[in-house]
Every structure is written in C-alpha cells, then in structure tokens.
Design a protein around this motif. Structure first.
Motif, PDB file in Angstrom:
ATOM      1  N   GLY A 135       0.802  -1.217   0.000  1.00  0.00           N
ATOM      2  CA  GLY A 135       0.000   0.000   0.000  1.00  0.00           C
ATOM      3  C   GLY A 135       0.835   1.267   0.000  1.00  0.00           C
ATOM      4  O   GLY A 135       0.320   2.347  -0.266  1.00  0.00           O
ATOM      5  N   ASP A 136       2.154   1.164   0.296  1.00  0.00           N
ATOM      6  CA  ASP A 136       3.038   2.341   0.241  1.00  0.00           C
ATOM      7  C   ASP A 136       3.161   2.821  -1.207  1.00  0.00           C
ATOM      8  O   ASP A 136       3.142   2.022  -2.147  1.00  0.00           O
ATOM      9  N   LYS A 137       3.294   4.110  -1.361  1.00  0.00           N
ATOM     10  CA  LYS A 137       3.459   4.709  -2.692  1.00  0.00           C
ATOM     11  C   LYS A 137       4.771   4.218  -3.300  1.00  0.00           C
ATOM     12  O   LYS A 137       5.800   4.164  -2.622  1.00  0.00           O
ATOM     13  N   LEU A 138       4.751   3.866  -4.568  1.00  0.00           N
ATOM     14  CA  LEU A 138       5.945   3.410  -5.278  1.00  0.00           C
ATOM     15  C   LEU A 138       6.923   4.580  -5.409  1.00  0.00           C
ATOM     16  O   LEU A 138       6.573   5.637  -5.925  1.00  0.00           O
ATOM     17  N   ASP A 139       8.139   4.397  -4.919  1.00  0.00           N
ATOM     18  CA  ASP A 139       9.182   5.427  -4.989  1.00  0.00           C
ATOM     19  C   ASP A 139      10.276   4.932  -5.930  1.00  0.00           C
ATOM     20  O   ASP A 139      11.049   4.038  -5.568  1.00  0.00           O
ATOM     21  N   PRO A 140      10.370   5.489  -7.139  1.00  0.00           N
ATOM     22  CA  PRO A 140      11.373   5.008  -8.093  1.00  0.00           C
ATOM     23  C   PRO A 140      12.817   5.223  -7.631  1.00  0.00           C
ATOM     24  O   PRO A 140      13.734   4.620  -8.174  1.00  0.00           O
ATOM     25  N   ASN A 141      13.005   6.059  -6.624  1.00  0.00           N
ATOM     26  CA  ASN A 141      14.352   6.265  -6.079  1.00  0.00           C
ATOM     27  C   ASN A 141      14.761   5.154  -5.118  1.00  0.00           C
ATOM     28  O   ASN A 141      15.944   5.016  -4.811  1.00  0.00           O
ATOM     29  N   LYS A 142      13.791   4.378  -4.628  1.00  0.00           N
ATOM     30  CA  LYS A 142      14.096   3.317  -3.668  1.00  0.00           C
ATOM     31  C   LYS A 142      13.530   1.963  -4.069  1.00  0.00           C
ATOM     32  O   LYS A 142      13.946   0.945  -3.535  1.00  0.00           O
ATOM     33  N   HIS A 143      12.555   1.959  -4.978  1.00  0.00           N
ATOM     34  CA  HIS A 143      11.881   0.717  -5.356  1.00  0.00           C
ATOM     35  C   HIS A 143      12.039   0.447  -6.838  1.00  0.00           C
ATOM     36  O   HIS A 143      12.092   1.392  -7.635  1.00  0.00           O
ATOM     37  N   GLN A 153      -6.134  -1.879  -4.509  1.00  0.00           N
ATOM     38  CA  GLN A 153      -5.541  -0.705  -3.867  1.00  0.00           C
ATOM     39  C   GLN A 153      -5.213   0.337  -4.933  1.00  0.00           C
ATOM     40  O   GLN A 153      -5.330   0.064  -6.130  1.00  0.00           O
ATOM     41  N   GLU A 154      -4.813   1.487  -4.479  1.00  0.00           N
ATOM     42  CA  GLU A 154      -4.522   2.605  -5.379  1.00  0.00           C
ATOM     43  C   GLU A 154      -3.418   2.230  -6.375  1.00  0.00           C
ATOM     44  O   GLU A 154      -2.503   1.470  -6.045  1.00  0.00           O
ATOM     45  N   ALA A 155      -3.487   2.787  -7.586  1.00  0.00           N
ATOM     46  CA  ALA A 155      -2.482   2.510  -8.612  1.00  0.00           C
ATOM     47  C   ALA A 155      -1.119   3.046  -8.185  1.00  0.00           C
ATOM     48  O   ALA A 155      -1.024   4.015  -7.423  1.00  0.00           O
ATOM     49  N   ASN A 156      -0.075   2.403  -8.672  1.00  0.00           N
ATOM     50  CA  ASN A 156       1.311   2.780  -8.383  1.00  0.00           C
ATOM     51  C   ASN A 156       1.653   2.711  -6.899  1.00  0.00           C
ATOM     52  O   ASN A 156       2.384   3.558  -6.385  1.00  0.00           O
ATOM     53  N   THR A 157       1.106   1.730  -6.231  1.00  0.00           N
ATOM     54  CA  THR A 157       1.467   1.455  -4.845  1.00  0.00           C
ATOM     55  C   THR A 157       2.062   0.051  -4.789  1.00  0.00           C
ATOM     56  O   THR A 157       1.859  -0.768  -5.676  1.00  0.00           O
ATOM     57  N   VAL A 158       2.794  -0.216  -3.739  1.00  0.00           N
ATOM     58  CA  VAL A 158       3.453  -1.509  -3.570  1.00  0.00           C
ATOM     59  C   VAL A 158       2.406  -2.564  -3.199  1.00  0.00           C
ATOM     60  O   VAL A 158       1.622  -2.373  -2.266  1.00  0.00           O
ATOM     61  N   VAL A 159       2.422  -3.681  -3.941  1.00  0.00           N
ATOM     62  CA  VAL A 159       1.534  -4.809  -3.625  1.00  0.00           C
ATOM     63  C   VAL A 159       2.310  -5.826  -2.794  1.00  0.00           C
ATOM     64  O   VAL A 159       1.832  -6.280  -1.754  1.00  0.00           O
ATOM     65  N   ALA A 160       3.510  -6.185  -3.250  1.00  0.00           N
ATOM     66  CA  ALA A 160       4.328  -7.159  -2.522  1.00  0.00           C
ATOM     67  C   ALA A 160       5.808  -6.833  -2.717  1.00  0.00           C
ATOM     68  O   ALA A 160       6.207  -6.286  -3.748  1.00  0.00           O
ATOM     69  N   VAL A 178       9.847  -4.897  -6.112  1.00  0.00           N
ATOM     70  CA  VAL A 178       8.462  -4.983  -5.710  1.00  0.00           C
ATOM     71  C   VAL A 178       7.542  -5.220  -6.909  1.00  0.00           C
ATOM     72  O   VAL A 178       7.956  -5.073  -8.066  1.00  0.00           O
ATOM     73  N   THR A 179       6.307  -5.615  -6.591  1.00  0.00           N
ATOM     74  CA  THR A 179       5.253  -5.602  -7.604  1.00  0.00           C
ATOM     75  C   THR A 179       4.374  -4.422  -7.261  1.00  0.00           C
ATOM     76  O   THR A 179       4.192  -4.094  -6.083  1.00  0.00           O
ATOM     77  N   ALA A 180       3.833  -3.782  -8.291  1.00  0.00           N
ATOM     78  CA  ALA A 180       3.024  -2.576  -8.081  1.00  0.00           C
ATOM     79  C   ALA A 180       1.592  -2.821  -8.562  1.00  0.00           C
ATOM     80  O   ALA A 180       1.345  -3.690  -9.403  1.00  0.00           O
TER      81      ALA A 180
END
Length: 184
Positions: A135-143, A153-160, A178-180
C-alpha cells in the motif's frame, strides 16, 4: 684684446664645469654609502622574501602530499569498520559448521544469533534496510517494480516485496524489488 678675453671667458666656464664635476663626485661619494646601504637592505629583504616563499612552497607541497596520502588511505581502508563488524558473523557461521550433531533447534538458534550479529553490523555501518509495506506509494528512487498486477488498492502502490533493498546512509545500494498495483 678680444683674443685675451676669450681665454678668460673660456677658462671660467671650464672652472665652473670642473667645480660642478667635483661637487657631483662629492655628492655621489656622499650618496653612494646611502645607495649602497639601500641596495644591501633591499637585497637582504629579497633574500628574506625568497626564503619565506620557498618555505611556503615546501609547506604547500607537504600538505598536498599528506592530503594525497590521506585520500589513498581512506580508499584503502574505507571498509575497515564494516569488515571488523563482519568478522564475528563469519566466526559464528564457521562455529555452526563445526557442530558434529546439530539439531534443528540448535541450527535455528545459531542462525538467529548470526542474523542478530549481521543486523548489528549493518546498523553500526549505517546500512539501512528498505522494506516498503503493501500500500506504500511506489518510490522510483528506492523501489524497482518488476511487475504490475491487478490489486484492490490505489495505482502505483506496492503490492508485494520480492526482495528487500538497502541504503548506505543516504545513498541507494540496492532498490527493493516490488510488484506494483496497476491502474483500475
């Protein structure tokens, strides 16, 4: 008579010129010690300045050389602290392999203790784990998203999280894989 006056007239300027030469020589003789003193003082000051310049140049060269040595040592021994923290972890793993009749319980206990040592070594050396929650927002600098999957869940969030990431201080060492969530 005119010829007789001429030698006197001519001799008079000659005597004036001679006395002027004598005056110039006298003043030059009087000024010469002053000029020589000024010259020797200037030469002494020049020698002093040259000496100070050469010392400053040598100091700058020594500082540059020491700085290069310090940088070289820093590069050479940059991981020394981390290596010191990792040695006990290796010791623990080697001791675990020496046990003749290990039980599942003793192996599990040894692995847990070794993991604690490894975690302490990471913390001591500012190696921080990146473990985003679902559920955390996808951060291209860390993920690093390797797949986009349908999710509630909301788009562009971490699923697993497939693999943890790590940072050293504020620098990314490895992104979390991660998967988004895909857009709905």
């Amino acid at each position: 008579m005119h010829d007789q006056e001429n030698p006197e007239v001519i001799s008079q300027p000659e005597s004036d010129a001679a006395s002027a030469d004598q005056a110039n020589q006298a003043s030059a003789a009087g000024a010469a010690p002053g000029l020589e003193e000024q010259l020797s003082a200037t030469e002494a000051k020049l020698a002093e300045m040259h000496d100070a310049f050469m010392r400053a140049k040598a100091d700058a060269e020594n500082m540059r050389r020491r700085a290069q040595e310090d940088v070289s040592k820093a590069h050479k021994f940059a991981i020394e602290s981390f290596a010191e923290a990792m040695v006990p972890v290796r010791d623990s793993l080697e001791m675990a392999l020496k046990v003749e009749a290990p039980t599942v319980e003793s192996i599990k206990e040894g692995v847990e203790m070794t993991l604690k040592q490894l975690t302490a070594a990471f913390e001591k050396n500012r190696l921080v784990e990146i473990m985003p929650a679902p559920g955390d927002k996808l951060d291209p600098n860390k993920h690093q998203a390797v797949a986009v999957v349908p999710a509630d869940q909301e788009a562009n969030t971490v699923v697993a999280v497939l693999q943890k990431g790590y940072m050293i201080a504020d620098r990314l060492l490895r992104p979390a894989i991660v998967t988004a969530a895909q857009p709905k």
